[in-house]
Design an enzyme around this catalytic site. Structure first.
Site, PDB file in Angstrom:
ATOM      1  N   ASP A   1       0.838  -1.184  -0.262  1.00  0.00           N
ATOM      2  CA  ASP A   1      -0.084   0.200  -0.113  1.00  0.00           C
ATOM      3  C   ASP A   1       0.881   1.395  -0.061  1.00  0.00           C
ATOM      4  OD1 ASP A   1      -2.321   1.410   0.107  1.00  0.00           O
ATOM      5  OD2 ASP A   1      -2.757   1.133   2.380  1.00  0.00           O
TER       6      ASP A   1
ATOM      7  N   TRP B   1       2.842   7.931  -2.603  1.00  0.00           N
ATOM      8  CA  TRP B   1       4.351   8.166  -3.117  1.00  0.00           C
ATOM      9  C   TRP B   1       4.298   8.960  -4.362  1.00  0.00           C
ATOM     10  CZ3 TRP B   1       7.283   7.181  -7.086  1.00  0.00           C
ATOM     11  CH2 TRP B   1       8.865   6.949  -6.944  1.00  0.00           C
TER      12      TRP B   1
ATOM     13  N   SER C   1      -7.476  -5.314  -5.479  1.00  0.00           N
ATOM     14  CA  SER C   1      -8.536  -6.057  -4.601  1.00  0.00           C
ATOM     15  C   SER C   1      -9.827  -6.035  -5.482  1.00  0.00           C
ATOM     16  CB  SER C   1      -8.585  -5.209  -3.363  1.00  0.00           C
ATOM     17  OG  SER C   1      -9.446  -3.950  -3.281  1.00  0.00           O
TER      18      SER C   1
ATOM     19  N   ASN D   1     -11.055  -2.529  -5.381  1.00  0.00           N
ATOM     20  CA  ASN D   1     -10.206  -1.590  -6.148  1.00  0.00           C
ATOM     21  C   ASN D   1     -10.711  -1.266  -7.691  1.00  0.00           C
ATOM     22  OD1 ASN D   1      -6.814  -2.846  -4.822  1.00  0.00           O
ATOM     23  ND2 ASN D   1      -8.241  -0.791  -4.182  1.00  0.00           N
TER      24      ASN D   1
ATOM     25  N   ARG E   1      -5.179  -1.502   8.730  1.00  0.00           N
ATOM     26  CA  ARG E   1      -6.362  -2.559   8.381  1.00  0.00           C
ATOM     27  C   ARG E   1      -5.953  -3.545   7.498  1.00  0.00           C
ATOM     28  NH1 ARG E   1      -7.833   2.643   6.566  1.00  0.00           N
ATOM     29  NH2 ARG E   1      -7.345   3.030   4.575  1.00  0.00           N
TER      30      ARG E   1
ATOM     31  N   GLU F   1       0.624 -12.984  12.370  1.00  0.00           N
ATOM     32  CA  GLU F   1       1.067 -11.720  13.201  1.00  0.00           C
ATOM     33  C   GLU F   1       1.081 -10.456  12.184  1.00  0.00           C
ATOM     34  OE1 GLU F   1       2.137 -11.478  16.443  1.00  0.00           O
ATOM     35  OE2 GLU F   1       1.379 -13.851  16.698  1.00  0.00           O
TER      36      GLU F   1
END
Ligand code: IPE
Ligand code: IPE
Ligand code: MG
Length: 242
Positions: free
Chosen positions: A19, A24, A64, A67, A193, A206
């Protein structure tokens, strides 16, 4: 144990939500597509870093199911980059023993992208040095619905009893069938998220949130995530051995 296996700290599968491409580019006064294009270099860097660390499975979130809400020229740019990446890197990845798989909904993909994807999967199907999965047109909820539909068809067709549907059967119908669950899910860009990524598979992953924007991601960040993982205590609902 090889040096690579030692370096991976027992991590078999790293999944990354790539992401921050848009921000950027915006920071540089450039169109969002410029960020996506730079992001492809970071993809190459991540694949290299995973290989160097001896991490067997790397899964990258490229597009996604949500998207599609973006402007159509941005969607086109992302599809184009996916095609160009697979086309340009397939031979090299194959030589390096990388097994390529695309997770996600196939409907909605253009014929030319489908044929490139199928070629990549077919060409590398026997490779087993490492497993690169690109989640493209992927949504965790969509994947669960597609799996449920297949199981429901088997039950309705009398090929399976409802009582036989368990977690293993369910997992075998997901796009990630046969893969270990991710040990680590990394998200770059500082967002906290999961945005519908691997919502079944990451139940006990994790989570590592990095402040870097994806085009700036490097092997150093990959190693940072591995050492962060090493400092975590996984309990899987149990209690510490100590
Ligand atoms: C990630 O970068 C790439 C995709 C979601 C395809 P973004 O395009 O989401 O970048 P930001 O979050 O807007 O900065
Ligand atoms: C998640 O990023 C999707 C990919 C990285 C491909 P998004 O930028 O689309 O997620 P949201 O919209 O910020 O939740
Ligand atoms: Mg984003």
């Amino acid at each position: 144990m090889t040096e690579g296996e030692d370096k991976c700290r027992g991590v078999r599968h790293v999944a990354i939500i790539m992401d921050g491409n848009g921000r950027w580019a915006q920071q540089r006064g450039r169109p969002r597509a410029f960020g996506h294009s730079k992001g492809v270099d970071a993809v190459r860097e991540a694949v290299r870093a995973a290989g160097d660390a001896g991490v067997k499975y790397l899964t990258l979130f490229g597009f996604s199911t949500e998207n599609w809400r973006r402007p159509s020229d941005e969607v086109d740019a992302l599809f184009d980059l996916m095609k160009r990446f697979v086309d340009a890197d397939l031979a090299k990845l194959d030589r390096e023993g990388v097994n390529i798989r695309i997770a996600g909904r196939r409907e909605g993909l253009s014929e030319d992208l489908l044929s490139i994807i199928e070629r990549a999967e077919r060409t590398t199907a026997r490779n087993d040095r490492c497993f690169l999965t690109i989640a493209f047109n992927y949504g965790g909820r969509d994947e669960i619905v597609r799996a449920t539909r297949r199981i429901a068809k088997d039950v309705a067709g009398g090929r399976m009893n409802p009582e036989d549907v368990d977690e293993a059967v369910f997992a075998s119908q997901l796009d990630t069938a046969g893969m270990p669950d991710p040990d680590i899910v990394i998200r770059t860009s500082g967002e906290h998220r999961t945005s519908n990524f691997l919502i079944w598979q990451a139940a006990y992953a994790e989570l590592v949130f990095l402040d870097v924007l994806w085009p700036d991601f490097s092997a150093r960040h990959f190693e940072q995530a591995l050492s962060e993982f090493a400092s975590r205590q996984r309990r899987f609902g149990g209690v510490d051995a100590a």
